[in-house]
Design a protein around this motif. Structure first.
Motif, PDB file in Angstrom:
ATOM      1  N   TRP A 104       0.822  -1.215   0.000  1.00 25.57           N
ATOM      2  CA  TRP A 104       0.000   0.000   0.000  1.00 25.57           C
ATOM      3  C   TRP A 104       0.856   1.265   0.000  1.00 25.57           C
ATOM      4  O   TRP A 104       0.448   2.291  -0.563  1.00 25.57           O
ATOM      5  CB  TRP A 104      -0.970  -0.004   1.168  1.00 25.57           C
ATOM      6  N   GLY A 183      -8.091  -3.475   4.442  1.00 26.67           N
ATOM      7  CA  GLY A 183      -8.951  -2.811   3.462  1.00 26.67           C
ATOM      8  C   GLY A 183      -9.915  -1.849   4.131  1.00 26.67           C
ATOM      9  O   GLY A 183     -10.204  -0.765   3.602  1.00 26.67           O
ATOM     10  N   TYR A 217      -9.860  -5.015  -2.144  1.00 23.75           N
ATOM     11  CA  TYR A 217      -8.570  -4.476  -1.746  1.00 23.75           C
ATOM     12  C   TYR A 217      -7.624  -5.584  -1.273  1.00 23.75           C
ATOM     13  O   TYR A 217      -6.406  -5.513  -1.482  1.00 23.75           O
ATOM     14  CB  TYR A 217      -8.749  -3.446  -0.638  1.00 23.75           C
ATOM     15  N   MET A 295      -7.386  -0.042  -7.971  1.00 17.70           N
ATOM     16  CA  MET A 295      -8.354   0.487  -7.019  1.00 17.70           C
ATOM     17  C   MET A 295      -9.623   0.927  -7.715  1.00 17.70           C
ATOM     18  O   MET A 295     -10.723   0.815  -7.168  1.00 17.70           O
ATOM     19  CB  MET A 295      -7.741   1.655  -6.244  1.00 17.70           C
ATOM     20  N   CYS A 298     -12.138  -1.628  -7.956  1.00 20.19           N
ATOM     21  CA  CYS A 298     -12.740  -1.992  -6.673  1.00 20.19           C
ATOM     22  C   CYS A 298     -13.865  -1.052  -6.259  1.00 20.19           C
ATOM     23  O   CYS A 298     -14.281  -1.061  -5.082  1.00 20.19           O
ATOM     24  CB  CYS A 298     -11.669  -2.021  -5.586  1.00 20.19           C
TER      25      CYS A 298
END
Length: 305
Positions: A104, A183, A217, A295, A298
């Motif tokens: 991340w 997440g 995530y 991302m 998602c």
């Protein structure tokens, strides 16, 4: 999912119980939060009224973990290294949090121009005092937005996830659980976690969309975990992720679907009461993150569920 056979772990971001702190990993300060939002916990699979689970939502309520238990966990954590992470549940949790930090820290600035702030992780047994109140391990692994901490009772994996729900006993499944809770921390950073409280039940509710996004995530982390180098330029902590690892994660995601949990508990399947999504939904969204590594992919809030 196999960790490198040699190397030390930074254990500073994981504690053996006690009240959750707000210190970040590797010198990073934790900021942000959820403002005035009233959130008790975001738990892995139950998503029910905390009052039914022995959770006292008033801060400081209830009885926390014993000092001896916390001390034993802390000693265990401090002795962890990468080799032990392949065989020991507590060390695997520690190593997974470090892998999540590496992924991340690299992906969040690259994908959305935002800096990652590592949550703290608490390993406990029985009960623990949190920023969201006094919590029981009966609710499973959870994330508390009020103190930005992840809480995990390692006994959950064998006792509940495998023994009661039929999830995979593999290390990959355990790592997926940790990644899912991280997440929720990302959702707190982005301001999305509040949608869970605003629309708490139903197959296309905000609560379900929040949970499915956390699964996505987790999949995104798995996509990059074996290719993201350590911050010092060293090799990735994870050496391999096999097809059998992915199958184990999918089996576990399906095991914690609302419909499967209802059937396992002897209840009828009631989509109107869902808070986390069906087995198929959870499978689908983990794979979306894993296969696309994006991302943007998602965004469960705009998706047709």
């Amino acid at each position: 999912m196999t960790f490198r056979q040699g190397g030390r772990l930074d254990t500073s971001g994981v504690s053996g119980g006690g009240r959750g702190g707000r210190g970040g990993r590797r010198g990073m300060a934790v900021g942000g939060g959820v403002g005035g939002l009233v959130v008790v916990v975001i738990a892995l699979f139950l998503g029910v009224d905390p009052g039914q689970l022995g959770l006292d939502s008033s801060t400081g309520g209830g009885q926390g973990q014993s000092t001896d238990s916390a001390r034993r966990f802390q000693t265990h954590i401090d002795q962890c290294d990468l080799q032990q992470a392949n065989t020991d549940t507590i060390c695997r949790i520690v190593a997974t949090t470090e892998s999540l930090e590496d992924v991340w820290t690299a992906q969040l600035p690259d994908q959305i121009g935002m800096r990652w702030v590592q949550p703290h992780t608490n390993i406990f047994t029985g009960a623990i005092d949190t920023g969201c109140g006094a919590a029981s391990s009966d609710i499973g692994p959870f994330y508390c937005p009020a103190d930005e901490n992840v809480y995990i009772d390692p006994a959950f994996f064998d006792r509940v996830l495998v023994g009661q729900l039929g999830g995979s006993p593999s290390g990959a499944a355990q790592m997926y659980v940790v990644a899912h809770e991280f997440g929720h921390h990302l959702q707190t950073m982005l301001g999305d976690i509040r949608r869970s409280q605003q629309d708490p039940q139903g197959p296309s509710s905000g609560a379900v969309r929040v949970e499915l996004q956390a699964d996505c995530y987790a999949g995104l982390w798995a996509h990059y975990a074996t290719s993201t180098p350590a911050p010092d330029g060293g090799p990735p902590l994870l050496e391999s992720l096999t097809g059998s690892d992915v199958d184990a994660i999918i089996r576990t995601a399906e095991a914690i679907g609302d419909d499967h949990i209802q059937r396992t508990g002897g209840a009828r399947v009631d989509p109107g009461s869902w808070t986390h999504g069906s087995s198929e939904m959870r499978r689908q969204w983990f794979l979306t993150g894993y296969e696309q590594g994006s991302m943007q992919a998602c965004d469960t809030f705009r998706a047709q569920l």
